[in-house]
Design a protein around this motif. Structure first.
Motif, PDB file in Angstrom:
ATOM      1  N   ASN A   5       0.828  -1.217   0.000  1.00 54.38           N
ATOM      2  CA  ASN A   5       0.000   0.000   0.000  1.00 54.38           C
ATOM      3  C   ASN A   5       0.858   1.260   0.000  1.00 54.38           C
ATOM      4  O   ASN A   5       0.507   2.266  -0.625  1.00 54.38           O
ATOM      5  N   LEU A   6       1.994   1.221   0.716  1.00 55.58           N
ATOM      6  CA  LEU A   6       2.896   2.366   0.754  1.00 55.58           C
ATOM      7  C   LEU A   6       3.490   2.621  -0.634  1.00 55.58           C
ATOM      8  O   LEU A   6       3.553   3.762  -1.108  1.00 55.58           O
ATOM      9  N   ILE A   7       3.908   1.541  -1.300  1.00 52.11           N
ATOM     10  CA  ILE A   7       4.470   1.667  -2.647  1.00 52.11           C
ATOM     11  C   ILE A   7       3.412   2.204  -3.608  1.00 52.11           C
ATOM     12  O   ILE A   7       3.694   3.069  -4.447  1.00 52.11           O
ATOM     13  N   MET A   8       2.172   1.714  -3.474  1.00 50.64           N
ATOM     14  CA  MET A   8       1.089   2.189  -4.326  1.00 50.64           C
ATOM     15  C   MET A   8       0.836   3.685  -4.120  1.00 50.64           C
ATOM     16  O   MET A   8       0.568   4.427  -5.071  1.00 50.64           O
ATOM     17  N   MET A   9       0.921   4.142  -2.863  1.00 48.02           N
ATOM     18  CA  MET A   9       0.709   5.558  -2.566  1.00 48.02           C
ATOM     19  C   MET A   9       1.762   6.414  -3.270  1.00 48.02           C
ATOM     20  O   MET A   9       1.452   7.469  -3.836  1.00 48.02           O
ATOM     21  N   ILE A  10       3.002   5.951  -3.257  1.00 50.29           N
ATOM     22  CA  ILE A  10       4.084   6.677  -3.927  1.00 50.29           C
ATOM     23  C   ILE A  10       3.841   6.696  -5.440  1.00 50.29           C
ATOM     24  O   ILE A  10       3.978   7.733  -6.107  1.00 50.29           O
ATOM     25  N   PHE A  11       3.476   5.525  -5.985  1.00 47.22           N
ATOM     26  CA  PHE A  11       3.193   5.446  -7.420  1.00 47.22           C
ATOM     27  C   PHE A  11       2.082   6.417  -7.820  1.00 47.22           C
ATOM     28  O   PHE A  11       2.191   7.145  -8.805  1.00 47.22           O
ATOM     29  N   MET A  12       0.988   6.405  -7.050  1.00 45.58           N
ATOM     30  CA  MET A  12      -0.181   7.197  -7.422  1.00 45.58           C
ATOM     31  C   MET A  12       0.072   8.698  -7.283  1.00 45.58           C
ATOM     32  O   MET A  12      -0.452   9.503  -8.043  1.00 45.58           O
ATOM     33  N   THR A  13       0.925   9.073  -6.318  1.00 42.95           N
ATOM     34  CA  THR A  13       1.277  10.488  -6.163  1.00 42.95           C
ATOM     35  C   THR A  13       2.010  10.983  -7.397  1.00 42.95           C
ATOM     36  O   THR A  13       1.692  12.054  -7.952  1.00 42.95           O
ATOM     37  N   GLY A  14       2.999  10.208  -7.835  1.00 39.06           N
ATOM     38  CA  GLY A  14       3.756  10.600  -9.024  1.00 39.06           C
ATOM     39  C   GLY A  14       2.913  10.540 -10.283  1.00 39.06           C
ATOM     40  O   GLY A  14       2.949  11.449 -11.118  1.00 39.06           O
ATOM     41  N   ALA A  15       2.116   9.466 -10.402  1.00 39.27           N
ATOM     42  CA  ALA A  15       1.332   9.270 -11.621  1.00 39.27           C
ATOM     43  C   ALA A  15       0.265  10.347 -11.779  1.00 39.27           C
ATOM     44  O   ALA A  15      -0.030  10.765 -12.902  1.00 39.27           O
ATOM     45  N   PHE A  16      -0.320  10.804 -10.664  1.00 39.41           N
ATOM     46  CA  PHE A  16      -1.393  11.791 -10.742  1.00 39.41           C
ATOM     47  C   PHE A  16      -0.950  13.027 -11.514  1.00 39.41           C
ATOM     48  O   PHE A  16      -1.665  13.515 -12.398  1.00 39.41           O
ATOM     49  N   PHE A  17       0.244  13.520 -11.225  1.00 36.97           N
ATOM     50  CA  PHE A  17       0.682  14.774 -11.844  1.00 36.97           C
ATOM     51  C   PHE A  17       1.179  14.566 -13.272  1.00 36.97           C
ATOM     52  O   PHE A  17       1.114  15.477 -14.096  1.00 36.97           O
ATOM     53  N   THR A  18       1.638  13.356 -13.591  1.00 38.56           N
ATOM     54  CA  THR A  18       2.002  13.097 -14.987  1.00 38.56           C
ATOM     55  C   THR A  18       0.745  12.960 -15.839  1.00 38.56           C
ATOM     56  O   THR A  18       0.695  13.432 -16.976  1.00 38.56           O
ATOM     57  N   PHE A  19      -0.305  12.314 -15.299  1.00 41.68           N
ATOM     58  CA  PHE A  19      -1.567  12.198 -16.039  1.00 41.68           C
ATOM     59  C   PHE A  19      -2.264  13.548 -16.141  1.00 41.68           C
ATOM     60  O   PHE A  19      -2.850  13.878 -17.174  1.00 41.68           O
ATOM     61  N   LEU A  20      -2.225  14.322 -15.057  1.00 40.36           N
ATOM     62  CA  LEU A  20      -2.820  15.654 -15.059  1.00 40.36           C
ATOM     63  C   LEU A  20      -2.210  16.501 -16.169  1.00 40.36           C
ATOM     64  O   LEU A  20      -2.893  17.279 -16.852  1.00 40.36           O
TER      65      LEU A  20
END
Length: 469
Positions: A5-20
């Motif tokens: 879950n911690l790794i997923m949180m890091i992934f999603m934080t980075g991915a959010f701004f690249t997708f945005l």
């Protein structure tokens, strides 16, 4: 907190701004045309070039994921994205801005398959629907709010802040990765075939560029440059595919298509991507043309469906884990077919509420299909093929999107021109009536395409990963 879950949180934080970032510039294109004194075809390269670079690099991701650790890949790609963001933010001319966007695209294009490969290794098959659904929330929600945020930022702060405002969040995700991200993938360092890399990059870039140029080139598909570009890309990809079968360590292992659910899932995925990308182009044209709505009103009409699609993605992922793919994909394809049929008979007399409901149903059906079909397809693969399966599925998205948009626009334009034949000086009302005819033609094709996907969905079964050490 669990490691996964911690790794997923890091992934999603980075991915959010690249997708945005993918849709953040859409509203600012007009201002950029005035600021840099450029025309519409030139400014469109900010979108077309971004998609080209992403498509070119995605085939390489299968090899790169096995050359570097998860931690190295994530930090490296987010750093590349950060460099591109700063270059674009400080751009003094359009070539510098375009270069910054290209660098951003390099980071984004390789980040998505890296994250998806890591997720397949982090989660067991019975948990992957939920994980992929959470990732889908980011993939859909970030681009959906991009235009809205863009309008606010440009009005209040200026276009440069579309880039500067992202910087602290990107730096934050890199710091989190340095501190907490652990390695997930296995580093095997396979041999990289340079010729395969050149062929795949040439093939994908040519196909995307060719289809993307159809709408802006005189003659459309009959334009010699368009035809030559698409033909060149197709031949390069065929040679690339044949070469992979004779390599001891293929750069992109096409053996994934030997798994029936993977092939079926990818076919459905391509159909849905084509329908979604094309609808995102054709429907706004219709709503601003015959329906005479302003751009802001059109944005408000399409926003509820886009937001709902993002929020439903995790829910659909959990449902997929519990009931499997068939009970989601088949009803989803049926609803999608009905929406395409509705669009094929629309006319200006229809209430705006009906258009909102139709778009909401469209986006709900897509949330029922895209992630479940993709996850079920990848679930059937052995672990050694995870990087190749995710690379191919991610490569298909920009290619299918470009094909969908060009085909729909071409069919729509052709239908409109035929409706105007014999009218020497058509009035605005006649042009709008002809456009309605063209939209009907485009969605007849879309309905047939989705019905083919619906038939394919009848053969989908719940994937069981092969037993392996």
């Amino acid at each position: 907190m669990k490691k996964s879950n911690l790794i997923m949180m890091i992934f999603m934080t980075g991915a959010f701004f690249t997708f945005l970032n993918e849709t953040l510039l859409n509203i600012a294109l007009t201002e950029l045309m005035h600021y840099f004194n450029i025309d519409a075809p030139t400014v469109q390269w900010l979108a077309t070039g971004f998609m080209l670079v992403m498509g070119m690099l995605m085939p390489l991701s299968a090899s790169l994921v096995q050359w570097f650790s998860t931690r190295q890949m994530f930090i490296g790609l987010m750093s590349i994205f950060l460099i591109g963001t700063l270059v674009a933010g400080f751009a003094v001319n359009f070539p510098m801005l375009l270069a910054g966007r290209m660098i951003q695209a390099a980071g984004t294009g390789l980040l998505i398959p890296t994250i998806m490969t890591a997720m397949l290794l982090l989660f067991e098959p019975h948990e992957r629907g939920k994980a992929m659904g959470n990732f889908g929330l980011v993939m859909m929600f970030a681009p959906a709010i991009g235009p809205t945020l863009s309008g606010i930022i440009v009005d209040l702060l200026g276009w440069r802040w579309l880039f500067f405002i992202v910087v602290p969040f990107v730096i934050g995700s890199i710091v989190l990765a340095f501190r907490y991200l652990e390695n997930v993938t296995e580093v095997t360092r396979p041999k990289i075939d340079i010729l395969s890399g050149l062929l795949s990059s040439l093939g994908v870039a040519s196909v995307i560029y060719g289809f993307s140029s159809v709408g802006t080139s005189e003659g459309g598909f009959t334009n010699p440059v368009v035809l030559a570009t698409i033909l060149l890309g197709t031949v390069a990809l065929i040679i690339f595919g044949l070469r992979q079968q004779h390599l001891a360590e293929p750069m992109l292992d096409l053996a994934v298509f030997k798994y029936a659910n993977y092939s079926r899932g990818m076919f459905i995925f391509v159909v849905v991507v084509m329908a979604m990308f094309a609808s995102n182009i054709v429907m706004p044209i219709y709503l601003q043309g015959p329906m005479a709505f302003s751009a802001k009103i059109v944005g408000m009409i399409l926003l509820p469906g886009a937001l709902l699609n993002g929020f439903l993605s995790p829910v659909m992922g959990r449902i997929f884990d519990n009931i499997g793919p068939r009970k989601m994909i088949i009803p989803g394809m049926l609803v999608l077919a009905l929406v395409m049929f509705f669009y094929s008979v629309i006319h200006p007399g229809i209430s705006v509420v009906i258009f909102i409901i139709a778009h909401v149903l469209l986006m709900i059906s897509i949330s029922m299909i895209m992630m479940p079909s993709n996850t079920n397809a990848l679930n059937q693969l052995p672990k050694r093929l995870y990087p190749h399966g995710t690379a191919i599925s991610n490569m298909m998205q920009p290619v299918a999107g470009a094909m969908g948009v060009s085909l729909f626009i071409t069919i729509m334009t052709s239908g409109q021109q035929k409706a105007l034949d014999g009218i020497p000086k058509p009035s605005a009302a006649q042009i709008n009536d002809a456009l309605t005819v063209g939209v009907h033609h485009a969605y007849w094709f879309a309905t047939a395409l989705v019905v083919a996907g619906l038939i394919m969905s009848l053969f989908i079964t719940r994937s069981v990963p092969p037993e392996e050490k």
